[in-house]
Enzyme design. Structure first.
Site, PDB file in Angstrom:
ATOM      1  N   THR A 123      -2.705   0.680  -4.699  1.00  0.00           N
ATOM      2  CA  THR A 123      -3.207   1.883  -4.058  1.00  0.00           C
ATOM      3  C   THR A 123      -4.629   2.200  -4.478  1.00  0.00           C
ATOM      4  O   THR A 123      -5.045   1.903  -5.602  1.00  0.00           O
ATOM      5  CB  THR A 123      -2.288   3.080  -4.385  1.00  0.00           C
ATOM      6  OG1 THR A 123      -2.830   4.274  -3.816  1.00  0.00           O
ATOM      7  CG2 THR A 123      -2.139   3.260  -5.889  1.00  0.00           C
ATOM      8  N   SER A 124      -5.365   2.830  -3.581  1.00  0.00           N
ATOM      9  CA  SER A 124      -6.697   3.325  -3.908  1.00  0.00           C
ATOM     10  C   SER A 124      -6.632   4.713  -4.532  1.00  0.00           C
ATOM     11  O   SER A 124      -7.666   5.275  -4.901  1.00  0.00           O
ATOM     12  CB  SER A 124      -7.566   3.370  -2.636  1.00  0.00           C
ATOM     13  OG  SER A 124      -7.718   2.078  -2.091  1.00  0.00           O
ATOM     14  N   ASP A 157      -0.205   5.245   0.789  1.00  0.00           N
ATOM     15  CA  ASP A 157      -0.485   6.242   1.820  1.00  0.00           C
ATOM     16  C   ASP A 157      -0.682   5.570   3.173  1.00  0.00           C
ATOM     17  O   ASP A 157      -1.516   4.673   3.324  1.00  0.00           O
ATOM     18  CB  ASP A 157      -1.737   7.043   1.465  1.00  0.00           C
ATOM     19  CG  ASP A 157      -1.547   7.869   0.199  1.00  0.00           C
ATOM     20  OD1 ASP A 157      -0.403   8.209  -0.099  1.00  0.00           O
ATOM     21  OD2 ASP A 157      -2.552   8.168  -0.470  1.00  0.00           O
ATOM     22  N   ASP A 171       0.857  -1.166   0.000  1.00  0.00           N
ATOM     23  CA  ASP A 171       0.000   0.000   0.000  1.00  0.00           C
ATOM     24  C   ASP A 171       0.907   1.233   0.000  1.00  0.00           C
ATOM     25  O   ASP A 171       2.106   1.121   0.271  1.00  0.00           O
ATOM     26  CB  ASP A 171      -0.884  -0.037   1.249  1.00  0.00           C
ATOM     27  CG  ASP A 171      -1.716   1.213   1.402  1.00  0.00           C
ATOM     28  OD1 ASP A 171      -2.425   1.579   0.447  1.00  0.00           O
ATOM     29  OD2 ASP A 171      -1.655   1.826   2.489  1.00  0.00           O
ATOM     30  N   LYS A 190     -10.194  -1.779  -2.815  1.00  0.00           N
ATOM     31  CA  LYS A 190     -10.132  -2.357  -1.482  1.00  0.00           C
ATOM     32  C   LYS A 190     -11.415  -1.989  -0.724  1.00  0.00           C
ATOM     33  O   LYS A 190     -11.887  -0.860  -0.857  1.00  0.00           O
ATOM     34  CB  LYS A 190      -8.916  -1.832  -0.726  1.00  0.00           C
ATOM     35  CG  LYS A 190      -7.583  -2.060  -1.431  1.00  0.00           C
ATOM     36  CD  LYS A 190      -6.459  -1.333  -0.685  1.00  0.00           C
ATOM     37  CE  LYS A 190      -5.166  -1.354  -1.438  1.00  0.00           C
ATOM     38  NZ  LYS A 190      -4.094  -0.604  -0.755  1.00  0.00           N
ATOM     39  N   ASP A 218      -1.528  -0.631   6.189  1.00  0.00           N
ATOM     40  CA  ASP A 218      -1.762   0.058   7.458  1.00  0.00           C
ATOM     41  C   ASP A 218      -3.241   0.158   7.796  1.00  0.00           C
ATOM     42  O   ASP A 218      -3.588   0.447   8.936  1.00  0.00           O
ATOM     43  CB  ASP A 218      -1.175   1.475   7.409  1.00  0.00           C
ATOM     44  CG  ASP A 218      -2.016   2.406   6.544  1.00  0.00           C
ATOM     45  OD1 ASP A 218      -2.542   3.406   7.068  1.00  0.00           O
ATOM     46  OD2 ASP A 218      -2.158   2.130   5.334  1.00  0.00           O
TER      47      ASP A 218
END
Length: 210
Positions: free
Chosen positions: A98-99, A6, A4, A130, A155
């Site tokens: 990543t989103s 951020d 991931d 996600k 995270d």
């Protein structure tokens, strides 16, 4: 190795809070409440909760403009250990999942000096984000790896759920307490670096998890 971005490699918490606060101000809603909702939901769901009477397309366009400006002018920092970790991994052995969108990820990586992998699976690459397992499964497929041989480093609860549903080993970082379901928990990325590199050298999980 599937990472991931951020909250895992790049510390963007303050940036995200500022972006959402500015967005909330434009729509006349409480910034703290918007941020609390945004932490748990995707943008479309956030809009439906906090400004149900507004056009979601316009809400999204406003958010994207603010995020793009933040990439250009905001101050970013990589978490301690990120540069050492990514620099030690073979280029074809890891990916970002990543989103966010790839152009923003590249902008943030350029600002922090982190190396960029060959494969980035972003919000535009999949129809389901996600906590769906699809983003992580897509990354594994592009790397030519079996899901059971992949390590996900996350995270956030939605990312952890996505990795678990994909049938992968999932380690959590950068939180005082473990996210439910993680196979291992580290309070910082720096703490996790030796074990992530050991996992990479082994080529998969080995021994008990916990």
């Amino acid at each position: 190795m599937l990472f991931d971005v951020d909250g895992t490699l790049i510390d963007a918490v303050d940036n995200q809070r500022r972006v959402w606060a500015t967005w909330a101000g434009r729509y006349g809603v409480d910034a703290d409440e918007v941020h609390r909702v945004a932490l748990r939901t995707r943008p479309w769901e956030t809009f439906a909760r906090v400004v149900p009477d507004q056009d979601p397309q316009e809400c999204l366009a406003a958010l994207h403009a603010l995020e793009d400006e933040d990439v250009r002018s905001g101050v970013y920092g990589a978490f301690d250990g990120a540069s050492e970790l990514l620099g030690a991994l073979p280029s074809g052995a890891w990916a970002l999942v990543t989103s966010n969108y790839e152009h923003r990820v590249r902008g943030r990586f350029a600002r922090t000096g982190l190396p960029v992998p060959e494969i980035i699976v972003d919000a535009a690459a999949v129809e389901e984000g996600k906590p769906s397992p699809v983003p992580y499964l897509r990354a594994a497929e592009r790397l030519g790896a079996r899901p059971e041989d992949c390590l996900v480093v996350e995270d956030a609860p939605s990312g952890v759920e996505a990795g678990l549903r994909a049938g992968m080993t999932v380690w959590g970082v950068n939180s005082a307490t473990a996210v439910d379901g993680v196979h291992r928990h580290f309070t910082s990325l720096r703490e996790a670096v030796p074990d992530i590199l050991a996992f990479a050298r082994r080529g998969g999980p080995s021994g008990p998890q916990g």
